[in-house]
Motif scaffolding. Structure first.
Motif, PDB file in Angstrom:
ATOM      1  N   ASP A 164      -3.166 -16.747 -21.184  1.00 24.87           N
ATOM      2  CA  ASP A 164      -3.544 -18.228 -21.116  1.00 24.87           C
ATOM      3  C   ASP A 164      -4.473 -18.004 -22.845  1.00 24.87           C
ATOM      4  O   ASP A 164      -4.442 -19.041 -23.600  1.00 24.87           O
ATOM      5  N   TRP A 165      -4.869 -17.189 -22.878  1.00 22.52           N
ATOM      6  CA  TRP A 165      -5.676 -17.105 -23.887  1.00 22.52           C
ATOM      7  C   TRP A 165      -4.407 -17.281 -25.018  1.00 22.52           C
ATOM      8  O   TRP A 165      -4.782 -18.054 -26.310  1.00 22.52           O
ATOM      9  N   MET A 166      -3.521 -16.418 -25.054  1.00 22.66           N
ATOM     10  CA  MET A 166      -2.444 -15.775 -26.016  1.00 22.66           C
ATOM     11  C   MET A 166      -1.755 -17.387 -26.169  1.00 22.66           C
ATOM     12  O   MET A 166      -1.144 -17.439 -27.587  1.00 22.66           O
ATOM     13  N   VAL A 167      -0.839 -18.074 -24.821  1.00 19.39           N
ATOM     14  CA  VAL A 167      -0.390 -19.183 -25.232  1.00 19.39           C
ATOM     15  C   VAL A 167      -1.347 -20.925 -25.785  1.00 19.39           C
ATOM     16  O   VAL A 167      -1.064 -21.394 -26.475  1.00 19.39           O
ATOM     17  N   GLU A 168      -2.830 -20.728 -25.273  1.00 22.11           N
ATOM     18  CA  GLU A 168      -3.454 -21.615 -25.680  1.00 22.11           C
ATOM     19  C   GLU A 168      -3.972 -21.762 -27.026  1.00 22.11           C
ATOM     20  O   GLU A 168      -4.563 -22.634 -27.141  1.00 22.11           O
ATOM     21  N   GLU A 169      -4.739 -20.221 -27.099  1.00 21.47           N
ATOM     22  CA  GLU A 169      -5.352 -20.280 -28.486  1.00 21.47           C
ATOM     23  C   GLU A 169      -4.962 -19.239 -29.802  1.00 21.47           C
ATOM     24  O   GLU A 169      -4.885 -19.788 -30.696  1.00 21.47           O
TER      25      GLU A 169
END
Length: 418
Positions: A164-169
């Motif tokens: 989620d961090w990789m994709v969203e941030e």
């Protein structure tokens, strides 16, 4: 540390799409995404002394000191019983070669582009890099950190939080499509791994980390059908299986007392073993759309392995255990399914015809000690000067665009893109 100076030259070399860079995760990745009950056991950063750290025989062994004990203060990732320090080898760019030693560091002592999106884009500009696919640091190169953990529920949440961090941030709007997402999977469960591949493919992720040699992690080999749910998900979603050197948690070495220079010279060896595994497994016969890539494995060794594999397949397949599952010469399977990645390999480029123009990808390895930053363009120009411009274009960016589903100008299209 010091900042390298870069002199602008006419843009005759294509803008690079690096298929192997790295992100050093900022301290908040899991703190902000895990349930409160896991804040004391999930991944978090503390500053503490480093008592001792060795890297001999391919094994990394740090020892954390108690508060107040002697030793340099270092930032440590803590997760269950794991204590893992940040090291200069995690982020070496900006340092002279003599400054790159096996030592612990803090976030303040590393180049900000290691963990900050704006600073990363600036360092990419300095290096003539348009876009970059980034492997993890704390989770290790295929998420082994979560695979080795005791609490499977927490491990799965840790994998999903990272993705989620990789994709969203990391690859969010601030990255302007220039950072390409690379997902992790829960390696301990092939069905859950397939679910995670599909979850991320639905938001445009086209690459997933995997181990070069799973049995080194105590997992089944690719000669079994254990991985079929995961491989089927990759085959059906067009997700590339990306394997980085060291993603088996066992860097090649020759003896328990061999210095790191031995392993550093033969880092390609695991890729060599792994590629032979895949070519002789029958996997590509069962999953015809599957594609795999070897990050930081270099390419100069590939021609001989293909030659030898073809000879074995032709002459020895009757007793070699592959007659009923490998229907075509391994070199043909390679051409349709496998990509070698390099950052500095003049020999491989001189033998490109024996590898295949369509099977080679370029990388910069930022911010590691092997990185060619900030001179990746100069290295490429020097080593590819004998190649036709259209061939250089394919190696430096065209093949990556096709493999990773990027836009024509080399950017990640964003969540939901397929």
């Amino acid at each position: 540390m010091h900042t390298e100076m870069h002199t602008e030259t006419p843009e005759t070399f294509p803008r690079i799409i690096s298929v192997d860079d790295h992100t050093v995760e900022p301290p908040h990745v899991w703190r902000d995404r895990l349930p409160a009950k896991y804040h004391d056991t999930g991944p978090r950063v503390v500053r503490a002394p480093l008592k001792e750290m060795t890297f001999v025989g391919g094994k990394f062994a740090p020892k954390m000191g108690a508060p107040g004990e002697d030793g340099p203060l270092v930032d440590w990732w803590i997760y269950e019983d794991l204590h893992r320090p940040l090291t200069r080898l995690d982020t070496a760019v900006g340092c002279s070669r003599d400054e790159i030693r096996l030592e612990g560091i803090t976030y303040e002592q590393m180049r900000p582009g290691s963990y900050s999106v704006p600073e990363r884009l600036a360092d990419m500009d300095v290096n003539h890099v348009q876009s970059a696919l980034c492997f993890p640091t704390f989770p290790r190169f295929c998420g082994q950190t979560f695979t080795e953990a005791k609490n499977r529920e927490l491990g799965l949440l840790g994998v999903r939080a990272y993705n989620d961090w990789m994709v969203e941030e990391w690859c969010g709007p601030e990255a302007q499509g220039r950072l390409i997402p690379l997902a992790l999977i829960p390696l301990w469960d092939a069905e859950l791994a397939a679910q995670e591949v599909r979850r991320n493919a639905a938001r445009g992720v086209r690459a997933v980390c995997f181990s070069e040699i799973p049995p080194h992690l105590g997992l089944p080999s690719i000669h079994t059908d254990y991985w079929d749910p995961f491989l089927r998900a990759c085959d059906e979603t067009g997700t590339v299986v990306a394997m980085h050197i060291g993603s088996s948690s066992k860097m090649p070495s020759t003896s328990a007392d061999a210095p790191p220079a031995v392993g550093s010279t033969i880092t390609f060896a695991n890729c060599c073993f792994s590629m032979t595994d895949w070519l002789m497994s029958g996997t590509f016969e069962r999953f015809p759309n599957l594609r795999i890539m070897y990050a930081e494995g270099q390419i100069g060794w590939i021609p001989y392995i293909l030659e030898r594999a073809d000879v074995v397949w032709e002459e020895n397949r009757g007793w070699g255990g592959v007659a009923d599952k490998v229907r075509r010469p391994p070199s043909e399977l390679f051409a349709g399914h496998i990509y070698g990645c390099f950052f500095d390999d003049a020999f491989g480029l001189k033998n490109l015809d024996a590898i295949g123009v369509g099977n080679v990808l370029y990388e910069t390895d930022y911010p590691h000690s092997d990185s060619t930053w900030p001179k990746s363009r100069e290295v490429g120009e020097s080593q590819m000067g004998h190649l036709a411009p259209d061939v250089v274009e394919r190696i430096v960016r065209g093949n990556a665009i096709d493999l990773l589903g990027l836009t024509a100008d080399g950017r990640w299209p964003g969540p939901g893109a397929r």
